[in-house]
Design an enzyme around this catalytic site. Structure first.
Site, short mmCIF file in Angstrom:
data_model
loop_
_atom_site.label_atom_id
_atom_site.label_comp_id
_atom_site.label_asym_id
_atom_site.label_seq_id
_atom_site.Cartn_x
_atom_site.Cartn_y
_atom_site.Cartn_z
N GLU A 112 0.84 -1.19 0.00
CA GLU A 112 0.00 0.00 0.00
C GLU A 112 0.88 1.24 0.00
O GLU A 112 2.10 1.16 0.20
CB GLU A 112 -0.97 -0.01 1.20
CG GLU A 112 -2.03 -1.09 1.08
CD GLU A 112 -3.04 -1.10 2.20
OE1 GLU A 112 -4.02 -1.84 2.09
OE2 GLU A 112 -2.84 -0.36 3.19
N HIS A 227 -9.23 10.04 2.61
CA HIS A 227 -8.83 8.94 1.73
C HIS A 227 -8.99 9.40 0.29
O HIS A 227 -10.01 9.99 -0.07
CB HIS A 227 -9.68 7.69 1.98
CG HIS A 227 -9.07 6.44 1.44
ND1 HIS A 227 -8.98 6.18 0.10
CD2 HIS A 227 -8.51 5.38 2.07
CE1 HIS A 227 -8.39 5.01 -0.07
NE2 HIS A 227 -8.09 4.51 1.11
N ARG A 273 -1.02 9.30 1.42
CA ARG A 273 -2.43 9.60 1.15
C ARG A 273 -2.70 11.09 1.00
O ARG A 273 -3.52 11.50 0.17
CB ARG A 273 -3.30 9.04 2.28
CG ARG A 273 -3.50 7.54 2.19
CD ARG A 273 -4.38 7.04 3.31
NE ARG A 273 -4.65 5.62 3.13
CZ ARG A 273 -5.30 4.87 4.01
NH1 ARG A 273 -5.76 5.43 5.12
NH2 ARG A 273 -5.51 3.59 3.77
N HIS A 329 -11.66 10.36 6.25
CA HIS A 329 -11.43 8.93 6.47
C HIS A 329 -10.94 8.61 7.88
O HIS A 329 -11.42 7.65 8.49
CB HIS A 329 -10.40 8.44 5.45
CG HIS A 329 -10.12 6.98 5.50
ND1 HIS A 329 -11.10 6.03 5.28
CD2 HIS A 329 -8.97 6.28 5.73
CE1 HIS A 329 -10.58 4.82 5.36
NE2 HIS A 329 -9.28 4.94 5.66
N ARG A 364 -1.71 9.43 8.70
CA ARG A 364 -1.57 8.02 9.05
C ARG A 364 -1.06 7.19 7.87
O ARG A 364 -1.57 7.30 6.76
CB ARG A 364 -2.91 7.45 9.52
CG ARG A 364 -2.86 5.95 9.82
CD ARG A 364 -4.15 5.45 10.43
NE ARG A 364 -5.28 5.51 9.53
CZ ARG A 364 -5.59 4.57 8.64
NH1 ARG A 364 -4.80 3.53 8.47
NH2 ARG A 364 -6.66 4.71 7.88
#
Length: 398
Positions: A112, A227, A273, A329, A364
């Protein structure tokens, strides 16, 4: 109820893991909905980040966490949480969770954004959160030291010196006072306050409000992660998610003409992100549409949750790119806690998204949320075990 009891508020991964780790101490688990329902955990398509690959190490995982946090993460906490990953995966396996595995039987590791190694452990392709929740809820239901109470917390009870002595709860039968020697808030985030969100509508920061009204210190409340790839089915309300793992497996972001949205940006689709979300927001802010092109991936087989969401909206990701947009998110801020999950109020702990541990900094790292909740559940339980049990009605700080 007695003052020796521990109250855990919230039945997502943070609350369930904490209640289980506290066994055999008596725990009342307070949930606003029946066990296993209406939690952000169940919506988590990503996985659990754990440095278990032959080319990986917790130090590398911690370094990626710090890089994603934009210089505001706590290095010590990052090291602790990353180091806990492999053991937590083993714990879940011991509870019966069937993680995805390769042909050789080894755990399958996904990639990811902003991770330097393949280290994402998954269950059911893109249904890890739901699988973890089912596993923990089943274990909690079978645990004799855990009592489940359905209701909504309205206030923290405190003594004359401000120490938390229990919880005030609203139930179908009326108000209920739960005296306790320790209260753990595990109530999730606040994404439901936003017009476009990937969170359940009930995620409105209730735990933050409880703690703040009682005088607890909050931290980093301005840091809300969007997100990048919520599926753009409408302009507001909870939006389904196209997991970041799709980009980890080669899906790309394109405009209506097929041009690359992330062209010329460091990391491209696998940038942190916040970088990807801003790149998309610049386009959508100009009225342009952005799509996630996953046609090169067998979405139906490898990401069944996303495939089902698309089918429900009349989309076929095997034929057409998926329309996406950023949506609120995850809240990196929350109740300020130390390395044992203690808040600034005696007898009050916080775990999961409602807590600000210092792990996430300003952004995060993907798949660190389930990991953090389970890692701090262990530390919180150990800290509470170290308290002397008070006599009924007597408050005592940790």
């Amino acid at each position: 109820m007695t003052a020796d009891r521990i109250v855990v508020v919230g039945a997502g991964v943070a609350g369930l893991a904490t209640a289980l780790r506290l066994a055999p101490l008596p725990v009342t688990l307070v949930t606003a909905a029946p066990l296993g329902e209406d939690t952000a955990t169940a919506w988590a398509q990503g996985g659990i980040a754990a440095a278990i690959g032959a080319d990986d190490a917790p130090a590398l995982h911690a370094a990626d966490t710090l890089a994603a946090g934009a210089g505001l993460s706590d290095a010590g906490i990052a090291g602790i949480v990353a180091g806990a990953g492999p053991g937590l995966v083993d714990w879940l396996v011991g509870l019966g969770l069937a993680f995805d595995r390769g042909p050789d039987g080894a755990l399958a590791l996904g990639l990811e954004a902003a991770h330097s190694r393949r280290r994402i452990v998954k269950a059911g392709g893109d249904a890890t959160g739901a699988a973890v929740l089912r596993t923990l809820a089943r274990a909690a239901a079978a645990c004799p030291s855990i009592t489940v109470t359905v209701g909504r917390a309205t206030a923290l009870a405190q003594d004359g010196e401000g120490r938390v002595t229990g919880l005030v709860l609203r139930t179908d039968r009326g108000a209920l006072d739960l005296p306790a020697r320790a209260v753990v808030l595990a109530t999730g985030g606040l994404g439901g306050l936003y017009r476009a969100t990937t969170n359940p509508a009930g995620a409105v920061g209730a735990g933050l409000a409880l703690a703040a009204r009682a005088g607890a210190v909050l931290r980093d409340v301005e840091f809300v992660q969007f997100h990048p790839t919520a599926i753009a089915l409408r302009t507001d309300g909870p939006l389904p998610l196209a997991t970041e793992a799709l980009r980890g497996e080669g899906a790309i972001l394109v405009d209506a003409a097929g041009g690359r949205v992330m062209a010329g940006i460091a990391g491209a689709e696998l940038a942190p992100r916040d970088v990807v979300a801003r790149a998309i927001a610049r386009r959508t802010g100009r009225g342009e549409a952005v799509f996630l092109d996953a046609r090169r991936i067998d979405v139906a087989r490898r990401f069944p949750t996303v495939a089902a969401l698309c089918r429900g909206a009349g989309l076929d990701p095997a034929v057409s790119p998926i329309p996406v947009r950023p949506a609120a998110h995850y809240h990196m801020g929350g109740i300020r806690v130390d390395g044992c999950g203690r808040s600034t109020l005696a007898n009050l702990w916080a775990c999961g998204e409602v807590a600000a541990t210092g792990l996430h900094g300003a952004n995060r790292l993907a798949s660190n949320s389930l990991l953090e909740a389970m890692a701090f559940a262990v530390r919180i339980a150990a800290d509470i075990r170290g308290m002397d049990a008070p006599a009924a009605g007597a408050g005592r700080g940790p």
